[in-house]
Design a protein around this motif. Structure first.
Motif, short mmCIF file in Angstrom:
data_model
loop_
_atom_site.label_atom_id
_atom_site.label_comp_id
_atom_site.label_asym_id
_atom_site.label_seq_id
_atom_site.Cartn_x
_atom_site.Cartn_y
_atom_site.Cartn_z
N ARG A 199 0.86 -1.19 0.00
CA ARG A 199 0.00 0.00 0.00
C ARG A 199 0.90 1.24 0.00
NH1 ARG A 199 -4.83 -1.36 4.24
NH2 ARG A 199 -5.76 0.44 3.21
N GLU A 200 1.38 1.56 -1.19
CA GLU A 200 2.37 2.61 -1.33
C GLU A 200 1.86 3.97 -0.82
OE1 GLU A 200 5.59 2.52 -2.36
OE2 GLU A 200 5.38 0.36 -2.25
N HIS A 201 0.56 4.22 -0.97
CA HIS A 201 0.03 5.51 -0.53
C HIS A 201 0.14 5.69 0.97
CE1 HIS A 201 -3.42 2.97 0.48
NE2 HIS A 201 -3.91 3.98 1.19
N MET A 202 0.34 4.58 1.70
CA MET A 202 0.43 4.67 3.15
C MET A 202 1.87 4.77 3.65
SD MET A 202 -2.60 2.23 4.64
CE MET A 202 -2.66 3.28 6.11
N ARG A 203 2.83 4.82 2.73
CA ARG A 203 4.23 4.82 3.15
C ARG A 203 4.56 5.97 4.11
NH1 ARG A 203 9.21 4.71 -1.07
NH2 ARG A 203 8.55 2.53 -1.23
N PRO A 204 4.20 7.23 3.79
CA PRO A 204 4.58 8.32 4.71
C PRO A 204 3.95 8.18 6.09
CG PRO A 204 3.98 9.18 2.56
CD PRO A 204 3.56 7.75 2.56
N ILE A 205 2.65 7.85 6.14
CA ILE A 205 1.98 7.79 7.43
C ILE A 205 2.42 6.55 8.21
CG2 ILE A 205 -0.09 6.60 6.60
CD1 ILE A 205 -1.69 8.31 8.59
N ALA A 206 2.71 5.45 7.52
CA ALA A 206 3.19 4.25 8.21
C ALA A 206 4.54 4.51 8.85
CB ALA A 206 3.29 3.09 7.23
N GLN A 207 5.42 5.19 8.12
CA GLN A 207 6.73 5.53 8.67
C GLN A 207 6.57 6.40 9.92
OE1 GLN A 207 9.46 7.67 6.06
NE2 GLN A 207 10.15 8.87 7.82
N LYS A 208 5.70 7.40 9.82
CA LYS A 208 5.50 8.33 10.94
C LYS A 208 4.91 7.60 12.14
CE LYS A 208 3.45 12.82 12.05
NZ LYS A 208 2.66 13.96 11.52
N TRP A 209 3.96 6.70 11.89
CA TRP A 209 3.32 6.00 13.00
C TRP A 209 4.29 5.06 13.69
CZ3 TRP A 209 1.94 0.80 14.02
CH2 TRP A 209 1.15 0.65 15.18
N VAL A 210 5.01 4.25 12.92
CA VAL A 210 5.96 3.32 13.54
C VAL A 210 7.03 4.08 14.30
CG1 VAL A 210 7.70 1.54 13.10
CG2 VAL A 210 5.52 1.47 11.88
N ALA A 211 7.53 5.18 13.72
CA ALA A 211 8.53 5.99 14.43
C ALA A 211 7.97 6.51 15.75
CB ALA A 211 8.98 7.15 13.54
N GLY A 212 6.70 6.94 15.74
CA GLY A 212 6.08 7.42 16.97
C GLY A 212 5.94 6.32 18.01
N VAL A 213 5.55 5.14 17.57
CA VAL A 213 5.44 4.00 18.48
C VAL A 213 6.80 3.68 19.09
CG1 VAL A 213 4.97 1.53 18.64
CG2 VAL A 213 3.40 3.01 17.40
N MET A 214 7.83 3.66 18.25
CA MET A 214 9.16 3.33 18.75
C MET A 214 9.67 4.38 19.73
SD MET A 214 9.78 0.44 17.66
CE MET A 214 9.40 -0.77 16.39
N ARG A 215 9.41 5.65 19.44
CA ARG A 215 9.83 6.70 20.37
C ARG A 215 9.09 6.57 21.71
NH1 ARG A 215 10.19 10.13 15.43
NH2 ARG A 215 12.38 10.80 15.26
N ALA A 216 7.88 6.04 21.68
CA ALA A 216 7.10 5.90 22.91
C ALA A 216 7.44 4.61 23.66
CB ALA A 216 5.60 5.92 22.58
N LEU A 217 7.58 3.51 22.94
CA LEU A 217 7.73 2.20 23.56
C LEU A 217 9.17 1.80 23.89
CD1 LEU A 217 5.27 -0.31 21.82
CD2 LEU A 217 5.36 0.30 24.24
N VAL A 218 10.12 2.17 23.03
CA VAL A 218 11.46 1.63 23.18
C VAL A 218 12.22 2.22 24.37
CG1 VAL A 218 13.67 1.16 22.05
CG2 VAL A 218 11.57 1.06 20.72
N PRO A 219 12.14 3.54 24.66
CA PRO A 219 12.89 4.03 25.82
C PRO A 219 12.56 3.29 27.13
CG PRO A 219 12.26 5.86 24.45
CD PRO A 219 11.56 4.66 23.89
#
Length: 283
Positions: free
Chosen positions: A215-235
């Motif tokens: 789903r190429e149209h979702m690439r920007p939002i998927a990247q942003k969402w996963v990055a947000g999850v990682m910034r929240a969960l990984v620390p």
């Protein structure tokens, strides 16, 4: 680390997390559905467990044809609730939001009251044995033939569609999985939810996995969402697993790793596997 508390939650409950939750809602609805197509729309009462900010209920109120439908949100914390613990809607009845831990039975006035009970993303706070308890309490809220819709992300699937995988992505994902397992949480939630619903008093059970793959149209939002999850969960995960001495050090480490992930996603799609299981109560 000392003893593990009974109630565990890996995420924050501050203003930044409220914003992330609302953005997450929009992303996941775009990826899947607000209400699964197999669930009838002529419902008159809906409960949302783990409601967070209540944004899912707001959208359901707009979606359902019955504008007098009764909506009620429940969460273990009111930190993300609007003032007054209700969602105000001009010209319509406010949506009440209550504080309640879904691991415990709900007050009697709510039992047998709802046509639909919705649950989303409790993985960060449920131990392995908690899924059955939450499901039993959610089932008690339903009318006969009422529906449940339980949605969880597979935390083991955070990667991209490109190989080989950069070591930064591997470390981000494995930090979360290691911490969850150490705390007694369960990173393989979609499969567990399906198994519990299938075995505990529901019929017409359907499980779907919605993914960003292809789903190429979702690439920007998927990247942003996963990055947000990682910034929240990984620390907090790195603190739990001893990869960082404290939250401040962990955030510095994670920011560098996330930037590598974001650079990689300029030519790759972040993969998200979102599992939705629905079922109808039978007695």
């Amino acid at each position: 680390m000392g003893s593990i508390p009974d109630q565990i939650y890996l995420l924050d409950r501050d203003e930044a997390e409220t914003k992330r939750l609302n953005n997450q809602h929009r992303f996941l609805v775009d990826l899947s559905n607000l209400i699964h197509p197999s669930i009838p729309r002529d419902i008159t009462s809906v409960a949302d467990l783990g409601t967070g900010t209540g944004i899912w209920l707001e959208d359901v109120a707009d979606l359902l044809p019955n504008k007098s439908v009764y909506l009620h949100g429940f969460d273990i914390s009111s930190a993300q609730y609007p003032r007054g613990h209700e969602i105000l809607r001009p010209g319509q009845t406010p949506i009440p939001l209550s504080v309640h831990d879904a691991l415990h039975p709900f007050p009697a006035e709510h039992c047998g009251r709802y046509d639909l009970v919705h649950i989303r993303l409790l993985t960060a706070g449920l131990k392995q044995g908690d899924y059955a308890r939450v499901l039993a309490n959610a089932r008690a809220l339903l009318k006969p033939n009422g529906w449940i819709q339980w949605e969880e992300v597979d935390h083991t699937a955070f990667c991209t569609d490109a190989v080989p995988e950069p070591s930064a992505i591997t470390r981000l994902r494995e930090s979360v999985i290691e911490a969850m397992l150490k705390l007694g949480l369960w990173p393989f939630a979609p499969k567990r939810v399906y198994e519990e619903i299938s075995a505990n008093g529901f019929t017409d059970v359907v499980r779907e996995i919605y993914t960003t793959e292809g789903r190429e149209h979702m690439r920007p939002i998927a990247q942003k969402w996963v990055a947000g999850v990682m910034r929240a969960l990984v620390p907090p995960s790195m603190v739990v697993t001893g990869q960082a001495e404290d939250a401040d050090q962990a955030r510095v480490i994670v920011e560098g790793l996330v930037r590598e992930f974001e650079a990689h996603c300029e030519s790759a799609t972040a993969l998200v596997n979102f599992g939705v299981t629905v079922g109808r109560r039978v007695d």
